[in-house]
Design an enzyme around this catalytic site. Structure first.
Site, PDB file in Angstrom:
ATOM      1  N   LYS A   1     183.741  16.300  -8.780  1.00 20.26           N
ATOM      2  CA  LYS A   1     184.392  15.663  -7.620  1.00 20.26           C
ATOM      3  C   LYS A   1     185.861  16.103  -7.527  1.00 20.26           C
ATOM      4  CE  LYS A   1     185.341  10.977  -5.943  1.00 20.26           C
ATOM      5  NZ  LYS A   1     186.459  10.432  -6.749  1.00 20.26           N
TER       6      LYS A   1
ATOM      7  N   TYR B   1     166.324   8.782 -24.818  1.00 20.52           N
ATOM      8  CA  TYR B   1     166.439  10.003 -24.009  1.00 20.52           C
ATOM      9  C   TYR B   1     166.007   9.722 -22.576  1.00 20.52           C
ATOM     10  CZ  TYR B   1     165.692  14.985 -22.830  1.00 20.52           C
ATOM     11  OH  TYR B   1     165.730  16.237 -22.263  1.00 20.52           O
TER      12      TYR B   1
END
Ligand code: UDP
Length: 285
Positions: free
Chosen positions: A79, A119
């Site tokens: 960003k 995970y």
């Protein structure tokens, strides 16, 4: 190009061929901490995470942190630099799937507190965070859901079935099949994955895309092929206890989206890819 890794499961040997390349810089960094990069960036590709079940069981908290904080930081970097962002997600998003094959629209069957939860949930959070940055900040994001991949430069002791079997076969040992070996996977060669990721990065699509082969094989048959290609006569042995809870019984991607959107299909067959991988492991053994 800047490469970052904290090297908890990786090794700089894998980038030794880039040493001295003026267009490449390696920074040893844990992306769960604030990331600083000098100058402009076109794209941020977030692949950081242990990915082998034994690795994420050894580093459960780091795995959760890199999927959560690491994704937040890499999104923040993209960003700030007005760069494109690509998240490496996983077929583990689908857990032990109740839909077969798995389309991107399938929402999955994941046990949050099971051994694979660290995970699976980290990657599910990572996808949610990526879509939130896309929707809220208009960030130009991509999500690739990677299915089982193998090839040269895997760690011989990373615990996954491909390096385990090849290592055992080259040492003339029996291959360790966990459970009854009837569970299935589809093994894609790394160059096919890279081509898929590259095409996805250069197209304009923000929802997840599966990248994997649809050549489904059970672990018994896979063990036989490895023994054939390496000419290993030791056979196989069953290790019922080793199969961890939540180990998916079946896994096969529906790759219609990748085909239609990216005109992508895998090019390297299993035997051909195994031969190249075995040649690599012969060198490092
Ligand atoms: N497996 C096996 N023997 C081994 C390592 C793995 O039979 O030495 C099995 C494992 O139980 C799983 C499949 O092979 O069903 C693929 O395991 P891997 O760790 O490569 O990745 P996964 O697809 O489960 O994330």
């Amino acid at each position: 190009m800047v490469g970052m890794d904290n090297l908890i499961t990786g090794n700089t040997r894998n980038i030794a061929h880039l040493a001295g390349n003026p267009n490449f810089l390696f920074i040893k960094q844990d992306v769960t901490n604030y990331i600083y990069v000098d100058g402009p960036l076109d794209a941020v590709l977030h692949f950081a995470s242990p990915a082998s079940p034994i690795d994420y069981l050894k580093f459960p908290i780091q795995t959760l942190k890199v999927g959560a904080l690491g994704t937040h930081n890499t999104l923040g970097l993209a960003k700030a630099k007005q760069a494109r962002f690509l998240l490496a997600s996983t077929s583990e998003i689908y857990g032990d799937p109740l839909e077969h094959p798995q389309k991107e629209t399938y929402v999955g069957n994941v046990d949050a507190i099971g051994p694979r939860g660290v995970y699976d949930e980290a990657k599910r959070f990572a996808e949610a965070m990526t879509m939130a940055y896309h929707r809220t900040h208009g960030l130009d994001t991509r999500i690739v859901r990677i299915f089982n991949t193998y090839g040269p430069r895997m760690r011989l002791d990373d615990g996954r079935v491909v390096p385990n079997f090849i290592g055992q076969a080259l040492r003339g040992e029996k291959l360790t099949v966990y459970g009854d070996g009837m569970q299935t996977r589809c093994f894609q060669f790394v160059t096919d994955l890279i081509e898929g990721v590259y095409r996805l990065l250069h197209c304009d699509f923000h929802e997840p895309v599966n990248i994997g082969t649809t050549e489904e094989i059970n672990i018994n048959a896979f063990a036989q092929i490895v023994n054939e290609v390496t000419d290993n006569k030791a056979g196989i042995m069953y290790k019922t206890q080793e199969r961890i809870k939540g180990d998916p019984q079946t896994r096969r991607p529906d790759t219609t989206r990748a085909r239609e959107l990216l005109n992508w299909t895998p090019q390297v067959g299993l035997r051909e890819g195994l031969e190249q991988t075995i040649a690599y492991f012969r060198e490092v053994l």
